[in-house]
Design a protein around this motif. Structure first.
Motif, PDB file in Angstrom:
ATOM      1  N   SER A 151       0.821  -1.220   0.000  1.00 40.59           N
ATOM      2  CA  SER A 151       0.000   0.000   0.000  1.00 40.59           C
ATOM      3  C   SER A 151       0.852   1.266   0.000  1.00 40.59           C
ATOM      4  O   SER A 151       0.321   2.369  -0.142  1.00 40.59           O
ATOM      5  CB  SER A 151      -0.933   0.009   1.215  1.00 40.59           C
ATOM      6  OG  SER A 151      -1.765  -1.146   1.196  1.00 40.59           O
ATOM      7  N   GLY A 152       2.185   1.090   0.171  1.00 37.82           N
ATOM      8  CA  GLY A 152       3.061   2.262   0.116  1.00 37.82           C
ATOM      9  C   GLY A 152       3.282   2.766  -1.299  1.00 37.82           C
ATOM     10  O   GLY A 152       3.657   3.927  -1.508  1.00 37.82           O
ATOM     11  N   PHE A 153       3.022   1.919  -2.304  1.00 36.38           N
ATOM     12  CA  PHE A 153       3.247   2.344  -3.699  1.00 36.38           C
ATOM     13  C   PHE A 153       2.077   3.198  -4.173  1.00 36.38           C
ATOM     14  O   PHE A 153       0.927   2.767  -4.121  1.00 36.38           O
ATOM     15  CB  PHE A 153       3.426   1.128  -4.608  1.00 36.38           C
ATOM     16  CG  PHE A 153       4.651   0.339  -4.249  1.00 36.38           C
ATOM     17  CD1 PHE A 153       5.906   0.779  -4.648  1.00 36.38           C
ATOM     18  CD2 PHE A 153       4.565  -0.795  -3.463  1.00 36.38           C
ATOM     19  CE1 PHE A 153       7.057   0.091  -4.289  1.00 36.38           C
ATOM     20  CE2 PHE A 153       5.705  -1.496  -3.101  1.00 36.38           C
ATOM     21  CZ  PHE A 153       6.954  -1.052  -3.510  1.00 36.38           C
ATOM     22  N   GLY A 154       2.383   4.413  -4.603  1.00 35.09           N
ATOM     23  CA  GLY A 154       1.322   5.325  -5.028  1.00 35.09           C
ATOM     24  C   GLY A 154       0.479   5.813  -3.868  1.00 35.09           C
ATOM     25  O   GLY A 154      -0.657   6.262  -4.066  1.00 35.09           O
ATOM     26  N   ALA A 155       1.027   5.729  -2.635  1.00 42.12           N
ATOM     27  CA  ALA A 155       0.253   6.148  -1.454  1.00 42.12           C
ATOM     28  C   ALA A 155      -0.095   7.630  -1.535  1.00 42.12           C
ATOM     29  O   ALA A 155       0.709   8.440  -2.002  1.00 42.12           O
ATOM     30  CB  ALA A 155       1.043   5.858  -0.189  1.00 42.12           C
ATOM     31  N   THR A 156      -1.301   7.978  -1.117  1.00 35.71           N
ATOM     32  CA  THR A 156      -1.759   9.374  -1.148  1.00 35.71           C
ATOM     33  C   THR A 156      -1.866   9.917   0.274  1.00 35.71           C
ATOM     34  O   THR A 156      -2.032   9.146   1.216  1.00 35.71           O
ATOM     35  CB  THR A 156      -3.143   9.474  -1.821  1.00 35.71           C
ATOM     36  OG1 THR A 156      -4.064   8.663  -1.064  1.00 35.71           O
ATOM     37  CG2 THR A 156      -3.094   8.979  -3.253  1.00 35.71           C
ATOM     38  N   PRO A 157      -1.784  11.237   0.423  1.00 35.18           N
ATOM     39  CA  PRO A 157      -1.869  11.824   1.773  1.00 35.18           C
ATOM     40  C   PRO A 157      -3.180  11.455   2.468  1.00 35.18           C
ATOM     41  O   PRO A 157      -3.228  11.369   3.690  1.00 35.18           O
ATOM     42  CB  PRO A 157      -1.796  13.335   1.510  1.00 35.18           C
ATOM     43  CG  PRO A 157      -1.163  13.478   0.166  1.00 35.18           C
ATOM     44  CD  PRO A 157      -1.571  12.260  -0.619  1.00 35.18           C
ATOM     45  N   GLY A 158      -4.226  11.191   1.695  1.00 37.88           N
ATOM     46  CA  GLY A 158      -5.522  10.872   2.298  1.00 37.88           C
ATOM     47  C   GLY A 158      -5.648   9.411   2.723  1.00 37.88           C
ATOM     48  O   GLY A 158      -6.750   8.960   3.043  1.00 37.88           O
ATOM     49  N   GLY A 159      -4.556   8.650   2.684  1.00 38.81           N
ATOM     50  CA  GLY A 159      -4.608   7.271   3.174  1.00 38.81           C
ATOM     51  C   GLY A 159      -4.981   6.257   2.107  1.00 38.81           C
ATOM     52  O   GLY A 159      -5.196   5.092   2.411  1.00 38.81           O
ATOM     53  N   GLY A 160      -5.063   6.685   0.854  1.00 35.92           N
ATOM     54  CA  GLY A 160      -5.384   5.747  -0.217  1.00 35.92           C
ATOM     55  C   GLY A 160      -4.196   5.531  -1.123  1.00 35.92           C
ATOM     56  O   GLY A 160      -3.039   5.692  -0.703  1.00 35.92           O
ATOM     57  N   VAL A 161      -4.479   5.143  -2.366  1.00 35.30           N
ATOM     58  CA  VAL A 161      -3.426   4.981  -3.364  1.00 35.30           C
ATOM     59  C   VAL A 161      -3.895   5.597  -4.679  1.00 35.30           C
ATOM     60  O   VAL A 161      -5.096   5.757  -4.914  1.00 35.30           O
ATOM     61  CB  VAL A 161      -3.073   3.493  -3.614  1.00 35.30           C
ATOM     62  CG1 VAL A 161      -2.493   2.844  -2.359  1.00 35.30           C
ATOM     63  CG2 VAL A 161      -4.279   2.705  -4.123  1.00 35.30           C
ATOM     64  N   ASP A 162      -2.936   5.964  -5.521  1.00 38.73           N
ATOM     65  CA  ASP A 162      -3.219   6.498  -6.856  1.00 38.73           C
ATOM     66  C   ASP A 162      -2.233   5.827  -7.794  1.00 38.73           C
ATOM     67  O   ASP A 162      -1.091   6.234  -7.896  1.00 38.73           O
ATOM     68  CB  ASP A 162      -3.045   8.022  -6.850  1.00 38.73           C
ATOM     69  CG  ASP A 162      -3.685   8.664  -8.080  1.00 38.73           C
ATOM     70  OD1 ASP A 162      -3.753   7.989  -9.133  1.00 38.73           O
ATOM     71  OD2 ASP A 162      -4.115   9.824  -7.986  1.00 38.73           O
ATOM     72  N   ARG A 163      -2.660   4.754  -8.411  1.00 39.47           N
ATOM     73  CA  ARG A 163      -1.755   4.045  -9.324  1.00 39.47           C
ATOM     74  C   ARG A 163      -2.549   3.549 -10.517  1.00 39.47           C
ATOM     75  O   ARG A 163      -2.824   2.352 -10.653  1.00 39.47           O
ATOM     76  CB  ARG A 163      -0.984   2.932  -8.606  1.00 39.47           C
ATOM     77  CG  ARG A 163      -1.789   2.081  -7.696  1.00 39.47           C
ATOM     78  CD  ARG A 163      -0.866   1.165  -6.855  1.00 39.47           C
ATOM     79  NE  ARG A 163      -1.637   0.142  -6.211  1.00 39.47           N
ATOM     80  CZ  ARG A 163      -1.423  -0.299  -4.963  1.00 39.47           C
ATOM     81  NH1 ARG A 163      -0.443   0.192  -4.233  1.00 39.47           N
ATOM     82  NH2 ARG A 163      -2.177  -1.241  -4.457  1.00 39.47           N
ATOM     83  N   GLN A 164      -2.879   4.484 -11.369  1.00 40.49           N
ATOM     84  CA  GLN A 164      -3.597   4.141 -12.589  1.00 40.49           C
ATOM     85  C   GLN A 164      -2.699   3.260 -13.480  1.00 40.49           C
ATOM     86  O   GLN A 164      -1.474   3.335 -13.403  1.00 40.49           O
ATOM     87  CB  GLN A 164      -4.016   5.404 -13.322  1.00 40.49           C
ATOM     88  CG  GLN A 164      -5.080   6.188 -12.565  1.00 40.49           C
ATOM     89  CD  GLN A 164      -5.662   7.301 -13.413  1.00 40.49           C
ATOM     90  OE1 GLN A 164      -6.492   7.061 -14.276  1.00 40.49           O
ATOM     91  NE2 GLN A 164      -5.221   8.512 -13.175  1.00 40.49           N
ATOM     92  N   ALA A 165      -3.349   2.482 -14.323  1.00 39.69           N
ATOM     93  CA  ALA A 165      -2.660   1.472 -15.134  1.00 39.69           C
ATOM     94  C   ALA A 165      -1.502   2.068 -15.926  1.00 39.69           C
ATOM     95  O   ALA A 165      -1.659   3.063 -16.640  1.00 39.69           O
ATOM     96  CB  ALA A 165      -3.655   0.806 -16.085  1.00 39.69           C
ATOM     97  N   GLY A 166      -0.329   1.429 -15.785  1.00 40.51           N
ATOM     98  CA  GLY A 166       0.820   1.798 -16.596  1.00 40.51           C
ATOM     99  C   GLY A 166       1.529   3.064 -16.169  1.00 40.51           C
ATOM    100  O   GLY A 166       2.433   3.536 -16.864  1.00 40.51           O
ATOM    101  N   THR A 167       1.147   3.645 -15.037  1.00 41.06           N
ATOM    102  CA  THR A 167       1.866   4.809 -14.513  1.00 41.06           C
ATOM    103  C   THR A 167       3.079   4.322 -13.722  1.00 41.06           C
ATOM    104  O   THR A 167       3.176   3.142 -13.369  1.00 41.06           O
ATOM    105  CB  THR A 167       0.968   5.625 -13.570  1.00 41.06           C
ATOM    106  OG1 THR A 167       0.541   4.761 -12.504  1.00 41.06           O
ATOM    107  CG2 THR A 167      -0.259   6.156 -14.301  1.00 41.06           C
TER     108      THR A 167
END
Lengths: 417, 417
Positions: free
Chosen positions: A16-32
């Motif tokens: 969950s650390g990969f693409g982690a967001t400040p709001g506690g989620g993740v942002d890892r759209q395909a191929g980014t």
């Protein structure tokens, strides 16, 4: 059985650390880069646990465990990509649960505690979310031969980057020996519910027996450019006003049915020319209608057509609907549902049959091989949001259930029950 | 007098070739290659007609004609930039008319036929349209000291390019001796009407006496991301639905007043995350209310606030309005209007006082120097559209009128009438 599994939770936190967001989620759209980093971490996890890693030409990442030389595979998995500003569980939970379940079942088989008839593979399907590259469920659609590989690879994101380019920027090229459909005998997937049925009924696990029916459209609203200030109101052909009427109509349409019978939404929109002083000449947007009742969906589609006629008249625009996806109220194989139920009962988990409103990669796989789809509870049903949350005990119960389902599938459970 | 002027029409056709679109219009947003090419062509036109060309730091392009050494300038002009897929006349017609008018008046003065008390300059204001770089009327706002130069230069387009970068890519850098506000005594501008009043009343020219009042806002709709399919309708906080209700409310608001008393529009929108399967968490858009009656505008703003409260409740979103522009029902100087009328009567043109709904660079200039603003008819009032059209005889009549106005201004007409 045990629902403590500190290693799973530790791996889940690391992932969950990969693409982690400040709001506690993740942002890892395909191929980014964030998606590629997660894939690389997962590839290393597979290597550490004795799974040879392969990637196919559609970007699907697999780890295989040979138990019965030459036998077909039981495939277990989900997807690691996410929506923008999404939660940590959607997809990624199912991939890691599959990897843990597979490793445990393989260890049992290699220790002689099981009598496998199939091999085992775990999979991370490429671009399930479809937010950057449309359509969603892209990798599993290519794998199940519903979408040509060349079409998928040529798909562009809004910046003009193709899937082929996004994949080439990743951590490894395609392998010739990646799993192919012809080698697959069974599929299983676990996912958070993305709804509140399990939570509200206090049920520990769900066995998915059907998908809601869905009709999805691309909507084109054609108006005419003119000056926002100077043009008389009666002369306007405002595409954005036409679009607003469609959005409001879709909402009113859902309100006209009993709660839970119709879900409608518009969530993606492109405005041309999108200038502060020029009335829009064209709006492109999506429109999504879903129902657990085929008749309701048919009535809704019919009504929507009439209301769009009203919107055209009021806004003096031309509105076209083009269907992009359509699926009926499709059942998962009853023998797979029965195997899921038997597994839950063996483990002493309370369970219920549930429908899935969202599409999953298992929606594709169930059309080609017997498939078991499992849900665990999701707090308040929050989904596609950083606040998405599943309690540790529910997540771990799901890993146990998927392990039992995988164990049974690998041992030919669907044949013998 | 003559309303044949083949040279003007030939120049106008040549100029309209820059950024020409297949639909018969032009697309030359501020600081783009098409805008720079038009500016370069105009610079060469100025040089050929004896105007030394200068460009100031805000990108305003001028040609000066010295008639009375050391005297202040009468400035005449408009803008060469356009909206995307716009018409050929908006702005560009006024710049070329000013250049022709200035050259003729200078020739008369140099031949001893006039007794000038001012010098003469023509101007192409940078970025009047504001479609690529907001706000509109940027160059004239910097010139009249309403907008700091540094703020203008640091403004970015959606791709992140600054005005400073866009200007640096152009055909020439800023000159130290470009006209400045302190040297300007009078301003005149001619434009197509962008409305149908002249056409419907069969009047040949319009003398602008007032601008409509306007209130412009940035609207922020805050909702919450969730899954478009799985989320129950009653749980949704859909920012795009909230935005649609605001767009419809703005339209209904205008319909509640007599035709022509209130113009409302929303034309620019950004949706986050703009994904086909995630309900929008935020929508940013503009909202523009204009009226020829200050009381109507005040009532409309008040009503809109109440309707936005309803939209918030229905969509379970939070909607904030932030005012970005506001101008009242501002009059042009009566002595300038009188000079325009006298000029039209001298030429035998039918004329009427008109209001302008659209903003113009003259809206800025009239706040600092006496200003004359003229209109010619525009077929069907079509504006910000490739189909925008003004008949040659109307365009040429406008050149004649602007020449007479310039002649009078240069000779101190406002002082003596």
């Amino acid at each position: 059985m045990s629902t403590t599994n500190p290693q799973f939770l530790e791996d889940f936190a690391a992932m969950s650390g990969f693409g982690a967001t400040p709001g506690g989620g993740v942002d890892r759209q395909a191929g980014t880069p964030a998606d590629h980093a997660t894939r690389q971490w997962f590839g290393e996890w597979l290597a550490r646990h004795g799974y040879p890693e392969t990637v196919d030409e559609a970007g699907n990442q697999s780890g295989t465990l040979e138990l019965v030389p030459g036998a077909p595979y039981v495939l277990v998995g989900s997807h690691l990509d996410s929506q923008p500003l999404a939660g940590r569980y959607d997809g990624a939970y199912g991939v890691l649960a599959a990897a843990h379940a597979g490793a445990r079942v393989a260890a049992e088989a290699r220790a002689g505690a099981l009598d496998p008839v199939y091999n085992l593979a775990v999979v991370n399907w490429f671009n399930e979310e479809g937010s950057r590259f449309t359509p969603s469920m892209m990798g599993s659609s290519v794998f199940t031969e519903k979408l040509p590989l060349a079409t998928a690879l040529a798909t562009t994101d809004p910046a003009g980057t193709t899937v082929a380019q996004a994949l080439a920027a990743g951590h490894r090229p395609a392998d010739a020996d990646a799993p192919v459909l012809a080698h697959i005998a069974r599929y299983a997937e676990i996912h958070i519910e993305q709804g509140r049925n399990l939570e509200e009924s206090g049920t520990q696990v769900g066995i998915v027996d059907r998908t809601w029916a869905a009709s999805k459209y691309r909507v084109t609203v054609d108006g005419a450019q003119s000056h926002t200030g100077a043009t008389r109101m009666e002369d306007r052909r405002d595409a954005l006003y036409g679009a607003a009427l469609v959005i409001a109509a879709a909402r009113d349409l859902a309100a006209g049915f009993e709660p839970g019978l119709l879900h409608t939404s518009v969530s993606e929109m492109y405005v041309l020319p999108n200038s502060p002083v020029t009335i829009a000449r064209q709006v492109l947007m999506n429109l999504d209608l879903r129902s657990p009742d085929e008749d309701v969906l048919a009535r809704a589609v019919d009504l929507m057509g009439k209301w769009i006629g009203d919107a055209e008249e009021r806004s003096r625009t031309d509105i076209r609907l083009e269907q992009t996806h359509r699926w009926g109220l499709v059942a998962y194989q009853p023998e797979g549902v029965a195997l899921g139920i038997a597994s839950a009962e063996r483990l002493g988990f309370t369970h219920t049959d549930v429908m899935t409103v969202a599409g999953h990669d298992s929606t594709n796989l169930k059309d080609v091989v017997p498939t078991v789809m499992l849900f665990v509870p999701s707090v308040d049903g929050i989904s596609h949001n950083e606040a998405e949350f599943t309690r540790d005990e529910d997540a771990l119960r799901g890993v146990e259930l998927l392990t039992e389902v995988t164990r049974r599938l690998v041992c030919g459970g669907l044949e013998t029950q």
